[in-house]
Design an enzyme around this catalytic site. Structure first.
Site, PDB file in Angstrom:
ATOM      1  N   THR A  56       0.860  -1.186   0.000  1.00  0.00           N
ATOM      2  CA  THR A  56       0.000   0.000   0.000  1.00  0.00           C
ATOM      3  C   THR A  56       0.895   1.234   0.000  1.00  0.00           C
ATOM      4  OG1 THR A  56      -0.158   0.217   2.403  1.00  0.00           O
ATOM      5  CG2 THR A  56      -1.774  -1.234   1.325  1.00  0.00           C
ATOM      6  N   VAL A  58       0.934   4.200   1.619  1.00  0.00           N
ATOM      7  CA  VAL A  58       1.401   4.787   2.876  1.00  0.00           C
ATOM      8  C   VAL A  58       2.426   3.876   3.545  1.00  0.00           C
ATOM      9  CG1 VAL A  58       0.705   5.606   5.163  1.00  0.00           C
ATOM     10  CG2 VAL A  58      -0.717   6.103   3.179  1.00  0.00           C
ATOM     11  N   CYS A  59       2.190   2.583   3.501  1.00  0.00           N
ATOM     12  CA  CYS A  59       3.133   1.632   4.109  1.00  0.00           C
ATOM     13  C   CYS A  59       4.479   1.685   3.390  1.00  0.00           C
ATOM     14  CB  CYS A  59       2.562   0.218   4.068  1.00  0.00           C
ATOM     15  SG  CYS A  59       0.999   0.022   4.959  1.00  0.00           S
ATOM     16  N   ALA A  60       4.443   1.700   2.068  1.00  0.00           N
ATOM     17  CA  ALA A  60       5.676   1.775   1.288  1.00  0.00           C
ATOM     18  C   ALA A  60       6.424   3.071   1.590  1.00  0.00           C
ATOM     19  CB  ALA A  60       5.358   1.665  -0.198  1.00  0.00           C
ATOM     20  N   SER A  62       6.370   4.756   4.371  1.00  0.00           N
ATOM     21  CA  SER A  62       6.991   4.682   5.700  1.00  0.00           C
ATOM     22  C   SER A  62       8.295   3.894   5.651  1.00  0.00           C
ATOM     23  CB  SER A  62       6.027   4.087   6.734  1.00  0.00           C
ATOM     24  OG  SER A  62       5.853   2.702   6.566  1.00  0.00           O
TER      25      SER A  62
END
Length: 165
Positions: A56, A58-60, A62
């Site tokens: 996803t 946002v996860c990537a 971070s």
């Protein structure tokens, strides 16, 4: 606890560690399918970047941001933790040039979700981990912890890194 996903309430189970508490050892899976224990990094400070899935946006993001910061941190390991299979994590790291942060998977240790208080129990992401950042010292004492209130938002990088300055 309750967080939100696109504004919709999501129940998160387990005890989320607070500043001053100790995080007990746990075992995850590295990109080579070998066990990776928290205690493997006993002499280092740790940043636990926990998120639902590396696939996803946002996860990537971070993982990319903590990877950039990890190069500047002394005596510190950044562990990027999700339930993704190690193959997906390795593919992402290779494609993105992630070399300073270490991706590890909970796929053989779902009990960790509750141990760290990030077990998504309701909604479309049930079974995955909620977004959180926990910073530990060399003895696994919690220096900073943030359970991100809205899963689609990034964590507060500055607050997490400030305790390591």
């Amino acid at each position: 606890m309750t967080v939100t996903l696109a504004g919709n309430p999501i129940e998160v189970g387990g005890h989320f560690p607070q500043v001053g508490e100790i995080v007990e050892n746990f075992i995850l899976v590295g990109n080579d399918l070998a066990d990776v224990a928290l205690n493997d990094f006993a002499s280092k400070r740790k940043v636990l970047n926990i998120f639902p899935s590396i696939d996803t946006g946002v996860c990537a993001t971070s993982v990319r941001k903590f990877n950039q910061q990890a190069a500047k941190l002394s005596n510190t390991i950044v562990l990027c933790i999700s339930a993704d299979l190690p193959f997906a994590q390795a593919r992402f790291c290779g494609a993105e040039g992630i070399e300073n942060a270490k991706t590890v998977s909970t796929f053989r240790n779902h009990a960790l979700h509750s141990q760290l208080g990030v077990d998504i129990q309701t909604g479309p992401l049930a079974g995955l981990t909620s977004r959180a950042v926990i910073v530990l010292d060399e003895q696994n004492n919690v220096l900073h912890s943030q359970l991100v209130e809205e899963i689609k938002e990034e964590p507060n990088y500055e607050a997490a890194l400030a305790v390591l300055a």
